[in-house]
Design a protein around this motif. Structure first.
Motif, PDB file in Angstrom:
ATOM      1  N   ARG A 131       0.871  -1.175   0.000  1.00  0.00           N
ATOM      2  CA  ARG A 131       0.000   0.000   0.000  1.00  0.00           C
ATOM      3  C   ARG A 131       0.898   1.212   0.000  1.00  0.00           C
ATOM      4  NH1 ARG A 131      -5.056  -0.389   4.068  1.00  0.00           N
ATOM      5  NH2 ARG A 131      -5.695  -2.545   3.705  1.00  0.00           N
ATOM      6  N   HIS A 132       0.510   2.232  -0.747  1.00  0.00           N
ATOM      7  CA  HIS A 132       1.414   3.373  -0.919  1.00  0.00           C
ATOM      8  C   HIS A 132       0.780   4.730  -0.646  1.00  0.00           C
ATOM      9  CE1 HIS A 132       3.229   0.119  -3.356  1.00  0.00           C
ATOM     10  NE2 HIS A 132       4.283   0.536  -2.696  1.00  0.00           N
ATOM     11  N   ARG A 133      -0.523   4.753  -0.438  1.00  0.00           N
ATOM     12  CA  ARG A 133      -1.142   6.065  -0.300  1.00  0.00           C
ATOM     13  C   ARG A 133      -1.048   6.577   1.149  1.00  0.00           C
ATOM     14  NH1 ARG A 133      -6.421   8.323  -3.071  1.00  0.00           N
ATOM     15  NH2 ARG A 133      -7.350   6.314  -2.604  1.00  0.00           N
ATOM     16  N   ILE A 134      -0.591   7.819   1.282  1.00  0.00           N
ATOM     17  CA  ILE A 134      -0.522   8.457   2.597  1.00  0.00           C
ATOM     18  C   ILE A 134      -1.622   9.522   2.648  1.00  0.00           C
ATOM     19  CG2 ILE A 134       0.945   9.723   4.229  1.00  0.00           C
ATOM     20  CD1 ILE A 134       2.185   7.064   3.493  1.00  0.00           C
ATOM     21  N   VAL A 135      -2.390   9.508   3.737  1.00  0.00           N
ATOM     22  CA  VAL A 135      -3.420  10.524   3.933  1.00  0.00           C
ATOM     23  C   VAL A 135      -2.847  11.620   4.819  1.00  0.00           C
ATOM     24  CG1 VAL A 135      -5.785  10.993   4.687  1.00  0.00           C
ATOM     25  CG2 VAL A 135      -5.189   8.728   3.793  1.00  0.00           C
ATOM     26  N   VAL A 136      -3.084  12.868   4.426  1.00  0.00           N
ATOM     27  CA  VAL A 136      -2.543  14.007   5.176  1.00  0.00           C
ATOM     28  C   VAL A 136      -3.644  15.040   5.378  1.00  0.00           C
ATOM     29  CG1 VAL A 136      -0.330  13.628   4.018  1.00  0.00           C
ATOM     30  CG2 VAL A 136      -1.830  15.437   3.196  1.00  0.00           C
ATOM     31  N   LEU A 186     -11.702  11.100   5.663  1.00  0.00           N
ATOM     32  CA  LEU A 186     -10.734  10.116   6.150  1.00  0.00           C
ATOM     33  C   LEU A 186     -11.287   8.704   6.007  1.00  0.00           C
ATOM     34  CD1 LEU A 186      -8.066   9.392   7.538  1.00  0.00           C
ATOM     35  CD2 LEU A 186      -9.187   9.754   9.739  1.00  0.00           C
ATOM     36  N   GLU A 187     -12.547   8.548   6.396  1.00  0.00           N
ATOM     37  CA  GLU A 187     -13.184   7.229   6.317  1.00  0.00           C
ATOM     38  C   GLU A 187     -13.179   6.727   4.865  1.00  0.00           C
ATOM     39  OE1 GLU A 187     -15.689   5.996   9.158  1.00  0.00           O
ATOM     40  OE2 GLU A 187     -15.283   4.084   8.170  1.00  0.00           O
ATOM     41  N   ALA A 188     -13.500   7.628   3.936  1.00  0.00           N
ATOM     42  CA  ALA A 188     -13.548   7.239   2.516  1.00  0.00           C
ATOM     43  C   ALA A 188     -12.163   6.801   2.033  1.00  0.00           C
ATOM     44  CB  ALA A 188     -14.058   8.414   1.673  1.00  0.00           C
ATOM     45  N   PHE A 189     -11.128   7.539   2.396  1.00  0.00           N
ATOM     46  CA  PHE A 189      -9.772   7.164   1.966  1.00  0.00           C
ATOM     47  C   PHE A 189      -9.326   5.856   2.623  1.00  0.00           C
ATOM     48  CE2 PHE A 189      -9.042  11.851   1.045  1.00  0.00           C
ATOM     49  CZ  PHE A 189      -9.025  11.678  -0.327  1.00  0.00           C
ATOM     50  N   CYS A 190      -9.696   5.683   3.910  1.00  0.00           N
ATOM     51  CA  CYS A 190      -9.265   4.472   4.622  1.00  0.00           C
ATOM     52  C   CYS A 190      -9.901   3.215   4.030  1.00  0.00           C
ATOM     53  CB  CYS A 190      -9.602   4.575   6.110  1.00  0.00           C
ATOM     54  SG  CYS A 190      -8.470   5.650   7.016  1.00  0.00           S
ATOM     55  N   LYS A 191     -11.042   3.385   3.376  1.00  0.00           N
ATOM     56  CA  LYS A 191     -11.734   2.235   2.779  1.00  0.00           C
ATOM     57  C   LYS A 191     -11.050   1.765   1.507  1.00  0.00           C
ATOM     58  CE  LYS A 191     -16.399   2.767   4.563  1.00  0.00           C
ATOM     59  NZ  LYS A 191     -17.599   3.591   4.394  1.00  0.00           N
ATOM     60  N   THR A 192     -10.250   2.654   0.876  1.00  0.00           N
ATOM     61  CA  THR A 192      -9.598   2.230  -0.365  1.00  0.00           C
ATOM     62  C   THR A 192      -8.406   1.337  -0.005  1.00  0.00           C
ATOM     63  OG1 THR A 192      -8.078   4.075  -0.467  1.00  0.00           O
ATOM     64  CG2 THR A 192     -10.232   4.414  -1.474  1.00  0.00           C
ATOM     65  N   PRO A 193      -8.180   0.285  -0.779  1.00  0.00           N
ATOM     66  CA  PRO A 193      -7.184  -0.710  -0.398  1.00  0.00           C
ATOM     67  C   PRO A 193      -5.744  -0.240  -0.520  1.00  0.00           C
ATOM     68  CG  PRO A 193      -8.190  -1.259  -2.513  1.00  0.00           C
ATOM     69  CD  PRO A 193      -8.920  -0.068  -1.995  1.00  0.00           C
ATOM     70  N   ASP A 194      -5.518   0.965  -1.078  1.00  0.00           N
ATOM     71  CA  ASP A 194      -4.153   1.425  -1.283  1.00  0.00           C
ATOM     72  C   ASP A 194      -3.647   2.284  -0.119  1.00  0.00           C
ATOM     73  OD1 ASP A 194      -1.793   1.647  -2.716  1.00  0.00           O
ATOM     74  OD2 ASP A 194      -2.406   3.560  -3.609  1.00  0.00           O
ATOM     75  N   THR A 195      -4.514   2.590   0.860  1.00  0.00           N
ATOM     76  CA  THR A 195      -4.131   3.535   1.904  1.00  0.00           C
ATOM     77  C   THR A 195      -3.254   2.881   2.968  1.00  0.00           C
ATOM     78  OG1 THR A 195      -6.071   4.884   1.504  1.00  0.00           O
ATOM     79  CG2 THR A 195      -4.998   5.153   3.629  1.00  0.00           C
ATOM     80  N   ALA A 196      -2.044   3.409   3.125  1.00  0.00           N
ATOM     81  CA  ALA A 196      -1.075   2.834   4.057  1.00  0.00           C
ATOM     82  C   ALA A 196      -1.133   3.485   5.430  1.00  0.00           C
ATOM     83  CB  ALA A 196       0.337   2.990   3.481  1.00  0.00           C
TER      84      ALA A 196
END
Ligand SMILES: *Cc1c(COP(=O)(O)O)cnc(C)c1O
Length: 422
Positions: A131-136, A186-196
């Motif tokens: 997984r490579h996506r970082i949420v900021v 945040l919830e929407a991004f966390c649901k995607t399988p790429d979020t690290a």
């Protein structure tokens, strides 16, 4: 004060040399007071860019540095160890949340963030689930190296480098009344399988303008990450070591991160050092009989013994002296000054969090970091013997904890004068 020396070859950070603004030469410092070469004194109202916690040249920290300098200056840390680092790691384990079992050393806030990001990506890589996506969070600041810039706000600071910065997912800043938008994003991004991972400055975004948000929002953010298995990285580089009124800002939300970045106040602000603390699962993901799975990160000065000795003295001060009481008292004094000033003059958005106090001046300019108000304000304060460095039209006070009532009064008197004059 002194004009810049045209013969100096120094290229200063965050400085436009073409403006030929004065560059005072500081000779020595003690407590909250800086002494300049022209014989003047300046009150350090921003803790020398947020690092000095107890005060300049704290005797216990200076003694620890001097003693260590006579014993061991530097030693490779890959495959070798030394007593100051062992003592510091054990001290941090005892003082920080129990689930943060591992301590990785580096040299600055930016490198502690780079290490955190690499740990998070390494964790997912090792699990065979890359997984490579970082949420900021919008308006965040995490440092000036390429990776740290990538997870920070984009703007004039990083425009020339933009093509090199990696993509991240951004959630809005939880301004009053909009916290739910932040949480939904945040919830929407966390649901995607790429979020690290999510990386966040807990409770206050520093360089973004001392933007304060609620502990309740932070607690739910942590919970959302936990529910989706997304790693929660707390960048406490500025907020750690009592700045927000507690040892860690995360405490106020009752949350513990998976990865924790600490630097600035780690040595009391005396010498550079940083740690990235990790939970056992993050460490275990890199644990193997195979060299190819080790954590590939190091810098020449990793866990420098003299820096570790300074940090050990800081931890001893925290264990043995009433630091939290001093911090609580300073927080109360800061809040009282903001309240008092508010009775006499007009400004926007007064806010305090622990030892930090900030307010926004009304400006004719467009606001933001390059607002022409900031350098004019800085010069105004310098003429009054106060080191303040406004962020655009935001004036903030973040003093060393030892600051006297009289010194704090001088800072706020100067701010009062500025509010009326500008
Ligand atoms: C200052 C800061 C950094 C960067 O630290 P440096 O030591 O300047 O590299 C990172 N994160 C936050 C929240 C900071 O305030």
């Amino acid at each position: 004060m002194n004009a810049p020396d045209p013969a100096s070859p120094i290229w200063h950070p965050f400085t436009q040399h073409g403006l030929a603004e004065p560059i005072p030469l500081v000779t020595h410092a003690a407590g909250a007071l800086l002494h300049t070469a022209d014989g003047g004194t300046v009150i350090d109202a921003i803790s020398s860019w947020w690092v000095t916690t107890h005060g300049h040249c704290h005797p216990r920290i200076m003694t620890a540095i001097a003693e260590q300098a006579g014993k061991l200056d530097q030693i490779i840390f890959a495959g070798w160890t030394h007593q100051p680092a062992e003592e510091l790691a054990a001290g941090l384990r005892a003082m920080m949340p129990a689930s943060l079992t591992r301590v990785f050393f580096s040299d600055s806030g930016s490198t502690s963030v780079e290490v955190a990001l690499k740990m998070a990506l390494g964790y997912w890589h090792a699990r065979g689930e890359p997984r490579h996506r970082i949420v900021v969070m919008e308006h965040s600041y995490h440092g000036d190296t390429i990776g740290a810039m990538s997870v920070g706000a984009r703007g004039v600071f990083n425009r020339p480098y933009e093509p090199l910065l990696f993509d991240v997912a951004r959630i809005p800043f939880p301004a009053p009344g909009t916290g739910q938008d932040t949480l939904d994003a945040l919830e929407a991004f966390c649901k995607t399988p790429d979020t690290a991972a999510l990386i966040v400055e807990p409770l206050v975004l520093g360089a973004g303008g001392m933007l304060v948000y609620g502990a309740d929002t932070l607690a739910v953010m942590r919970d959302i990450c936990a529910r989706h298995g997304v790693l929660f990285i707390a960048d406490e580089v500025m907020t750690g070591w009592g700045r927000t009124g507690t040892l860690l800002a995360c405490e106020q939300a009752g949350v513990v991160p998976d990865i924790l970045c600490l630097s600035k106040g780690l040595t009391g602000g005396a010498v550079p050092l940083a740690v990235t603390m990790a939970s056992e699962p993050v460490f275990q993901a890199h644990w193997s009989g195979e060299r190819a799975r080790m954590f590939f990160h190091s810098s020449s000065y990793t866990a420098n013994p003299i820096a570790c000795a300074a940090a050990n003295a800081n931890l001893a001060i925290w264990r043995e002296e009433p630091v939290l009481q001093v911090v609580t008292d300073l927080a109360r004094r800061q809040a009282a000054w903001v309240e008092k000033l508010g009775r006499f003059c007009h400004f926007d958005n007064p806010r305090t969090l622990g030892t930090i106090a900030a307010l926004d001046l009304r400006t004719q300019g467009e606001g933001g970091y390059l607002d022409s108000l900031a350098p004019r304000l800085m010069a105004f304060f310098r003429e009054r013997g106060v080191l303040l460095r406004p962020l655009g039209n935001t004036v903030y006070v973040m003093p060393p904890y030892c600051i006297s009532d009289e010194q704090l009064g001088q800072i706020w008197d100067a701010i009062g004068e500025a509010v009326i004059s500008f």
